[in-house]
Motif scaffolding. Sequence first.
Motif, PDB file in Angstrom:
ATOM      1  N   SER A  62       0.839  -1.201   0.000  1.00 61.16           N
ATOM      2  CA  SER A  62       0.000   0.000   0.000  1.00 61.16           C
ATOM      3  C   SER A  62       0.876   1.252   0.000  1.00 61.16           C
ATOM      4  O   SER A  62       1.988   1.259   0.529  1.00 61.16           O
ATOM      5  CB  SER A  62      -0.913   0.012   1.223  1.00 61.16           C
ATOM      6  OG  SER A  62      -0.161   0.154   2.416  1.00 61.16           O
ATOM      7  N   GLN A  63       0.343   2.310  -0.588  1.00 59.20           N
ATOM      8  CA  GLN A  63       1.093   3.555  -0.666  1.00 59.20           C
ATOM      9  C   GLN A  63       1.352   4.128   0.725  1.00 59.20           C
ATOM     10  O   GLN A  63       2.433   4.664   0.993  1.00 59.20           O
ATOM     11  CB  GLN A  63       0.339   4.575  -1.518  1.00 59.20           C
ATOM     12  CG  GLN A  63       1.115   5.860  -1.763  1.00 59.20           C
ATOM     13  CD  GLN A  63       0.397   6.805  -2.708  1.00 59.20           C
ATOM     14  OE1 GLN A  63      -0.717   6.534  -3.145  1.00 59.20           O
ATOM     15  NE2 GLN A  63       1.026   7.915  -3.016  1.00 59.20           N
ATOM     16  N   SER A  64       0.381   3.999   1.625  1.00 59.02           N
ATOM     17  CA  SER A  64       0.542   4.570   2.965  1.00 59.02           C
ATOM     18  C   SER A  64       1.662   3.878   3.729  1.00 59.02           C
ATOM     19  O   SER A  64       2.452   4.539   4.412  1.00 59.02           O
ATOM     20  CB  SER A  64      -0.777   4.479   3.740  1.00 59.02           C
ATOM     21  OG  SER A  64      -1.254   3.146   3.766  1.00 59.02           O
ATOM     22  N   GLN A  66       4.191   2.228   2.357  1.00 61.95           N
ATOM     23  CA  GLN A  66       5.426   2.565   1.665  1.00 61.95           C
ATOM     24  C   GLN A  66       5.948   3.940   2.084  1.00 61.95           C
ATOM     25  O   GLN A  66       7.159   4.132   2.246  1.00 61.95           O
ATOM     26  CB  GLN A  66       5.203   2.529   0.151  1.00 61.95           C
ATOM     27  CG  GLN A  66       4.996   1.127  -0.401  1.00 61.95           C
ATOM     28  CD  GLN A  66       4.558   1.125  -1.852  1.00 61.95           C
ATOM     29  OE1 GLN A  66       4.389   2.179  -2.469  1.00 61.95           O
ATOM     30  NE2 GLN A  66       4.363  -0.057  -2.410  1.00 61.95           N
ATOM     31  N   GLN A  67       5.045   4.876   2.289  1.00 61.99           N
ATOM     32  CA  GLN A  67       5.455   6.222   2.692  1.00 61.99           C
ATOM     33  C   GLN A  67       6.078   6.217   4.082  1.00 61.99           C
ATOM     34  O   GLN A  67       7.094   6.881   4.327  1.00 61.99           O
ATOM     35  CB  GLN A  67       4.259   7.170   2.644  1.00 61.99           C
ATOM     36  CG  GLN A  67       3.811   7.519   1.239  1.00 61.99           C
ATOM     37  CD  GLN A  67       2.569   8.389   1.213  1.00 61.99           C
ATOM     38  OE1 GLN A  67       1.825   8.472   2.200  1.00 61.99           O
ATOM     39  NE2 GLN A  67       2.346   9.064   0.098  1.00 61.99           N
TER      40      GLN A  67
END
Length: 320
Positions: A62-64, A66-67
């Motif tokens: 997920s992008q969250s 990964q951030q």
Amino acid sequence: MKIAIIGSGISASVLTYRLRNARPDIQLQLFEKSRGVGGRMSTRRREPWAFDHGVPFFTARSQSFQQILKAFQSQGVVHEWQPRVLTLARGKKPYSRDWFEPHYVATPNMNQLCKALLGNQPVQFEQTIHQVSGGPGNWRLCSVEGDEFGPFDRVVSTAPAEQTQAIFQTGAALLDVEFEPCFTLILGCAASYKPTFDAARVNDGNLKWLTWSHRKPGRSSQAALVGHARGDYSKRRFDDDRDALQAELLGDTIELLPDLLIDSVDLHRWKYAQVIKPLGTPFWSDESESLHACGDWCLGDEVEDAFSSADSLADKLLRF
């Protein structure tokens, strides 16, 4: 607002990170039954070895997530791991196994990510919370050790579903969550031993994965092997004699790696290792919305599931 958080694994750490950064006015108090943070993202030390005997590695889709990881990668807390991975089977020639997405580890130990997320947040260690009493705005926590804490406006449990239900004495749906246990074989090898792979999926027998902890970034150079047993085997043999299980799994490992030079052997038992039937929602809340629970078991059994569960609960709590 005062919030008690039971546990200090990845879910509790992510929840603390989110709440503390968004709302410094929220008072958080964490309780952990062990002597350190991390839960299954833990490392066992037995000099001169160090073993990642819980979660060996994790992914981030997920992008969250990964951030979050990107921020800690820049600090040297998280590293992408690009191991040599094999598939092993008894009586068959090993062959290479490809990973088609990044895999990560925390450095220098797996629990370092939890430590980084928690920052300077104090944790009450060796406090096994077994009961809550009172009500919304006046929750009190009791520990097996005989201490009482509170009052709290809200309580969050990041313990496994069965334990959470026992603490809260509510939430029948939590009892629908199903786990499989896992035995972990922990082998300290001679300094002269040089493995030919970093991690291996085992295709038959009682073992599922073999991982060399020392081959990860930032680790000790002393050869440290961790073997995770299959869930069905661990469930069937969960109450069997520990020494017999250790001997059996050691025999399985030597059959796969007959040239091992072993100096130390130990066995760890994880009761709530793999979720086979998750809750199906990102988190759980009671009718008063003052008792909450989150964890990997809400969505699956991966580190990222634990993150996503805590991340979703943080969004809810920040709306109060």
